[in-house]
Each structure stands twice: as C-alpha cells, then as structure tokens.
Design an enzyme around this catalytic site. Structure first.
Site, PDB file in Angstrom:
ATOM      1  CE  LYS A 109      -2.455   0.931   3.727  1.00 27.82           C
ATOM      2  NZ  LYS A 109      -1.749  -0.142   4.276  1.00 27.82           N
TER       3      LYS A 109
ATOM      4  NE  ARG B 158      -0.174   4.835   8.523  1.00 30.52           N
ATOM      5  CZ  ARG B 158      -0.483   3.586   8.847  1.00 30.52           C
ATOM      6  NH1 ARG B 158      -0.947   3.306  10.056  1.00 30.52           N
ATOM      7  NH2 ARG B 158      -0.303   2.609   7.988  1.00 30.52           N
TER       8      ARG B 158
ATOM      9  CG  PHE C 216       4.343  -9.548  -6.322  1.00 29.40           C
ATOM     10  CD1 PHE C 216       5.284  -9.870  -5.360  1.00 29.40           C
ATOM     11  CD2 PHE C 216       3.330  -8.655  -5.978  1.00 29.40           C
ATOM     12  CE1 PHE C 216       5.227  -9.319  -4.078  1.00 29.40           C
ATOM     13  CE2 PHE C 216       3.267  -8.102  -4.713  1.00 29.40           C
ATOM     14  CZ  PHE C 216       4.218  -8.442  -3.754  1.00 29.40           C
TER      15      PHE C 216
ATOM     16  CE  LYS D 228       2.473  -2.596   8.197  1.00 29.35           C
ATOM     17  NZ  LYS D 228       3.333  -1.528   7.688  1.00 29.35           N
TER      18      LYS D 228
ATOM     19  CD1 TRP E 183       8.678  -3.172  -4.656  1.00 29.42           C
ATOM     20  CD2 TRP E 183       9.638  -4.290  -6.343  1.00 29.42           C
ATOM     21  NE1 TRP E 183       9.716  -3.911  -4.135  1.00 29.42           N
ATOM     22  CE2 TRP E 183      10.322  -4.598  -5.148  1.00 29.42           C
ATOM     23  CE3 TRP E 183      10.072  -4.865  -7.535  1.00 29.42           C
ATOM     24  CZ2 TRP E 183      11.410  -5.466  -5.114  1.00 29.42           C
ATOM     25  CZ3 TRP E 183      11.153  -5.728  -7.510  1.00 29.42           C
ATOM     26  CH2 TRP E 183      11.814  -6.032  -6.298  1.00 29.42           C
TER      27      TRP E 183
ATOM     28  CB  ALA F  49      -5.123   1.134  10.484  1.00 23.14           C
TER      29      ALA F  49
ATOM     30  CB  THR G  94       5.143   0.051  -2.499  1.00 17.91           C
ATOM     31  OG1 THR G  94       5.839  -0.502  -1.389  1.00 17.91           O
ATOM     32  CG2 THR G  94       6.030   0.025  -3.718  1.00 17.91           C
TER      33      THR G  94
ATOM     34  CG  PHE H 106      -3.406  -2.787   9.032  1.00 17.84           C
ATOM     35  CD1 PHE H 106      -2.322  -3.564   8.639  1.00 17.84           C
ATOM     36  CD2 PHE H 106      -3.396  -2.273  10.314  1.00 17.84           C
ATOM     37  CE1 PHE H 106      -1.273  -3.827   9.499  1.00 17.84           C
ATOM     38  CE2 PHE H 106      -2.339  -2.537  11.191  1.00 17.84           C
ATOM     39  CZ  PHE H 106      -1.283  -3.317  10.776  1.00 17.84           C
TER      40      PHE H 106
END
Length: 558
Positions: free
Chosen positions: A73, A96, A383, A107, A411, A275, A75, A303
């Site tokens: 998210k 954030r 991906f 994480k 990415w 979150a 990214t 999240f």
C-alpha cells in the site's frame, strides 16, 4: 532472478537538498527547520499563512485485508505520487512515520519499496526527527505526574483503582502488557495494576495527528481523562496540570516532516497511529498543508479498507473537514490466491481458480468504499510471478463490480509503472463524481455506531457486548461524548475478529471486550476480540537480522 533490496536501492538514491524540495513546493528556506540535508520540518507560521489558498484534490490509497504475501500500500502511494508528477501534475505525498515495533518485529518499515520509496529510508524507519520519542515522553510525563499527585496527598481524591492512563513505549514487548507498579515500600508510592501500550496506540499520538495547531493541541491534551474518583467523577489531564509541559515536549513534533521520493518529489511524513488499534492516518496538519501546496495529494490509510479507510472517512475527514475525491484500492494476485486458500509457499505457481475464489475479499472492499460516495479504482501491485491469466481474472472480477483494475509496476519501474493509474485517478478526481458522506451521523447513539460499522463494513450479524460495556457507552453519552465517532480496535487480517477467517465472511459476530474514552482525540476506542494494544515480537523477529555492516551501513531493515 535476483533483485536489489529496498535498502540497497534507497542507498543509491540521488537525493536533492531538502531546501530545494521545499522551494519547488513554494516553501521559503526560512520556514524549513533542517534535520541534516535531506529532511526538514515546516514551520507553523508558514502553515498558518496558507489558510486562504484553495485545497487540491485528495486521493486516498487503501488496500484489501493484508496477507503474508504482502500488498504494498505505501509502495503504491509513493508510486502514484511519482506517477502523477510524471504526467505533469503537481502532486504531494502524505504518509505515516514508522514505528520501531514493527521495524524490529515482523511487518518491517513504512517508506515504500523497490523504486517507489521515500528517502532517507534508514532514518525514516528508525529515529527520524524524534517525533515518536517526543510523543512517548509526553505520554509518560503525564503518567509520572498522576502517580506523583497521588503520592503527595492526592488532593484530587483520585481512586488509584480507577487510573485509566497507562504508560507507553515504541517497541513490541508483551511482558509489559499487564504490570504492577510502585512495589518496594512507602517511598515508591501506592502499588497498583497497570500496563503499557505501544506508542502508536497512545491518545497523545492520536491527538497530535488530529490537532490543527499548538493551541488546539494543548486544549486536546487537557481534555484527556486520566482517572476517576471513588464517585466516578472524571479527572482530566489539565487537573494534573500536565498539559502545558506536554505541549512543550511536542512543540517540534507538531511540525510536519518534509522529505522526498527516489524521484525527488515532495513527501510529508508525519504521525503514525496504527490502523488496527488506533485511527491509522497521518496527521491532519500534514495533509491540510499538502492540500494547500499541491493540486493532488496522495495519502494512505493503514491496513485494509475495513480499518484504515473506514477510520479515514469517519474520523479524520469528519474532524478535519476534508473529503477524498477518489480512492485507490491496492490488491495483489498473490493475496487473491491466499484468500483463495493457497499456502504462501505455493504462490509462485499459476492458479487462476484460486485467484477467482479469493476475489470476494476485494469485491467487498470495493462495495464498502462506494458506500461512502467516492469513486474507486483497483491498483494491482504487480509481482514478477503474476501471470497474464491471473491478472485478467482479477480485472474481469473488478469489472463485474463496476470498477476498473489497473496493473501497476512501480516497484520495478518507479513512476513509469504508474502512469496509467495516475491518468485514471486524475480523470476520477476531476470528474466531480465524488459525493462523500461518513457512514453515520454525529448524533447516532454510540452503540448504534458500533453496530453500523460491524454490519455495514464487516458484514457481521451482530455485536456482542456485556451489559457493563453498554452501560459505559450510555454514561459517556450522558457526559457529553455521544457525538464522538468510533475507533474500532480489531484484527487487520479479516473482516471478522478472527484473523484466520479470510475472504468475505458472513454470519459472524463482533465481540466487544472493552471500550476506552479518548476525550482529547475525540473518539471512543472499541476493542474487539483478541486485539492487543501492546503487540509482541514474532518467534523470529526482524531485529535478529538488523546490524551495522562492514561498510558502516545499516543492514537488514526492510
């Protein structure tokens, strides 16, 4: 196939001096407080000068329920911001700050990944500009002053059994969830049972992220309910006379942090409530500042959309008087396969049937976002193992839901991988089709607000709560807090309170274990299921692989 790590990519970044990044946004150098050459805080004086400017358009990036496969998210937030700038738009990113807890736990960091990152990566994921330390110190100053007041005669007649203000630290440490303090005799005070939360769950964090300036900050800090008397009369932070000193500790932390992406586009990184146990959005002051400086502002909510986006809409937008013009819902083929029952070890093999089976989780999030009156587009975070057939299956499913799914390759390729998404976002945001409205009105009774979220967002059949919980909510309504929104503390892994229940479950209930009043932040925290406000470290924490390498660089952060 080998890929560079995020930290290797970040280390190769060709950063511009932060004063140049600020100048490109129209921030004079005298209004930037530099922290080294690549990060700075923006002065409150400059922020105040922006009041008469029109706001840009706000774009929210949210996601499906997170899985061990990873969704990306942040990214995508960074990649979209870069993509908007690449197609000639004046776009600013708002995300954030990272907590040390997940950095050293499971994480990882919160700066994006691959070629869609905010830098400096190491500093952002470690101490950064010290905001979290300031919040931790301010919170624990109040804790110390409460116990000190009781020790020196307790003029306010605080019932030591009813002190509701716990301590915090910015680390995952399960041993501190429930503690007994002041052991060791008379000199150490009166023993009582208490505990620690992680800093990102602190009401001080929530207050800093919702306050509009220092005056508002001190007023909100003063409103914190810290304890009760034997007659159940609330004792406030201002009664302890801690609000002034806490504001002093938070003076610099209130100023938003300006950094840059790998492509030298501006990013505000400020505040960091989780979150799942807090409201999950970056600071109002950073978002509002960005809206005055950019034509488009891309921000994220933590999240999945059932947590972060719901709280963004019902808490942050309501409190700040802002509204999103469009929403990007991040999903991955891998996550669809996990929701379809595929084990993480088997995600590399093509499995179109599992993708289709897992898509209802995505579909429910699409419907939920639409219920707020905001247009949504799905961003498929690509991906290298994704196949054309799997991508087509997701796109076909999303089309059936009345939305569009766009493949994003930020990415691997940075802004070049998000141009199509950026154009779609501009089209949606400029169409004027958003008709935003929160899920419930201010004057709805508190328990009905909880039920509304549980039934309309989680698709639960019922909310289960003890009589004592319902009575507490009624008491707060009588005390004038009935207009507060609800901040649900719930597992991020499922629409339900069972983290193992993937997909789009129905027929479940939401058990409420505890409710907490955040009078300063201006919301009620509703703790559901087994959620912990002090997480623990996993069996193999990331900290085991973090070290200083031979060249003196940090290694192992991700």
């Amino acid at each position: 196939m080998s890929f560079k790590t995020d930290i290797e990519i970040a280390r190769e970044a060709k950063k511009k001096p932060i004063m140049e990044i600020g100048a490109n946004l129209g921030i004079p150098s005298e209004h930037l407080l530099p922290y080294g050459h690549d990060k700075a805080k923006v002065s409150q004086e400059f922020i105040n000068s922006l009041d008469t400017r029109e706001d840009g358009k706000l774009i929210l990036v949210t996601a499906i329920n997170p899985t061990p496969a990873g969704e990306g998210k942040t990214t995508t937030t960074v990649g979209l911001g870069d993509g908007l700038n690449k197609i000639g738009k004046n776009a600013v990113i708002c995300i954030r700050e990272a907590s040390l807890g997940p950095n050293f736990g499971m994480k990882g960091g919160a700066a994006g990944g691959g070629y869609a990152q905010v830098v400096p990566m190491e500093e952002m994921n470690l101490h950064f500009t010290g905001d979290f330390h300031a919040i931790t110190s301010a919170h624990n100053l109040l804790s110390a002053m409460i116990d000190n007041h009781i020790y020196w005669g307790n003029a306010l007649e605080i019932d030591a059994r009813r002190v509701v203000w716990r301590r915090v630290m910015d680390m995952n440490d399960r041993a501190l969830r429930d503690t007994v303090t002041s052991l060791g005799g008379v000199a150490n005070g009166f023993p009582r049972q208490t505990g620690f939360d992680i800093t990102v769950a602190s009401e001080v964090m929530a207050i800093l992220c919702l306050a509009k300036d220092l005056e508002d900050l001190q007023s909100r800090l003063g409103d914190i309910v810290v304890a009760y008397t034997r007659e159940r009369t609330p004792i406030y932070c201002r009664d302890i006379k801690a609000d002034g000193a806490m504001t002093v500790l938070l003076k610099d932390a209130m100023q938003p942090n300006l950094v840059q992406t790998l492509e030298n586009n501006p990013a505000f990184v400020h505040g960091g409530p989780f979150a799942n146990i807090a409201h999950g959005c970056n600071s109002v002051i950073a978002t509002r500042t960005a809206l005055k400086l950019g034509d488009y502002v891309v921000t994220e909510a933590g999240f999945g959309a059932d947590l972060g986006a719901e709280k963004f809409m019902n808490i942050k937008c309501r409190k700040a008087g802002i509204a999103p013009s469009a929403v990007v819902l991040v999903a991955t083929v891998r996550a669809m396969k996990m929701n379809g029952g595929v084990a993480k070890a088997d995600l590399g093999a093509e499995n179109v049937e599992a993708v289709q089976k897992g898509c209802p989780n995505l579909g429910r999030h699409i419907a939920n976002i639409k219920s707020f009156g905001v247009p949504v587009v799905v961003g498929i975070n690509h991906f290298h193992s994704d196949t054309e057939a799997e991508i087509a299956a997701v796109q076909a499913y999303v089309a059936e839901q009345g939305a569009e799914a766009i493949v994003c390759k930020h990415w691997a390729h940075g802004s070049a991988g998000t141009e199509e998404l950026a154009k779609k976002v501009v089209e949606m945001a400029d169409s004027g089709s958003a008709n935003f409205a929160p899920l419930y009105p201010d004057d709805m009774p508190l328990f009905e607000k909880v039920e509304t979220i549980a039934k309309r967002i989680y698709h639960a059949d019922a909310v289960i709560a003890d009589k004592s919980v319902r009575a507490q909510l009624k008491t707060w309504e009588e005390q004038g807090y009935g207009h507060f929104p609800i901040c649900m503390a719930k597992t991020q892994y499922s629409f339900s309170t069972d983290p193992n229940l993937r997909g789009a479950p129905t027929g479940h209930s939401v058990p409420v274990r505890e409710v907490r009043l955040s009078a300063g932040a201006g919301f009620i925290v509703v703790i559901c299921g087994e959620i912990m406000t002090m997480p623990g470290l996993p069996r193999t924490p990331a900290a085991e692989n973090i070290r200083i390498g031979d060249a003196g660089h940090v290694e192992g952060l991700f």
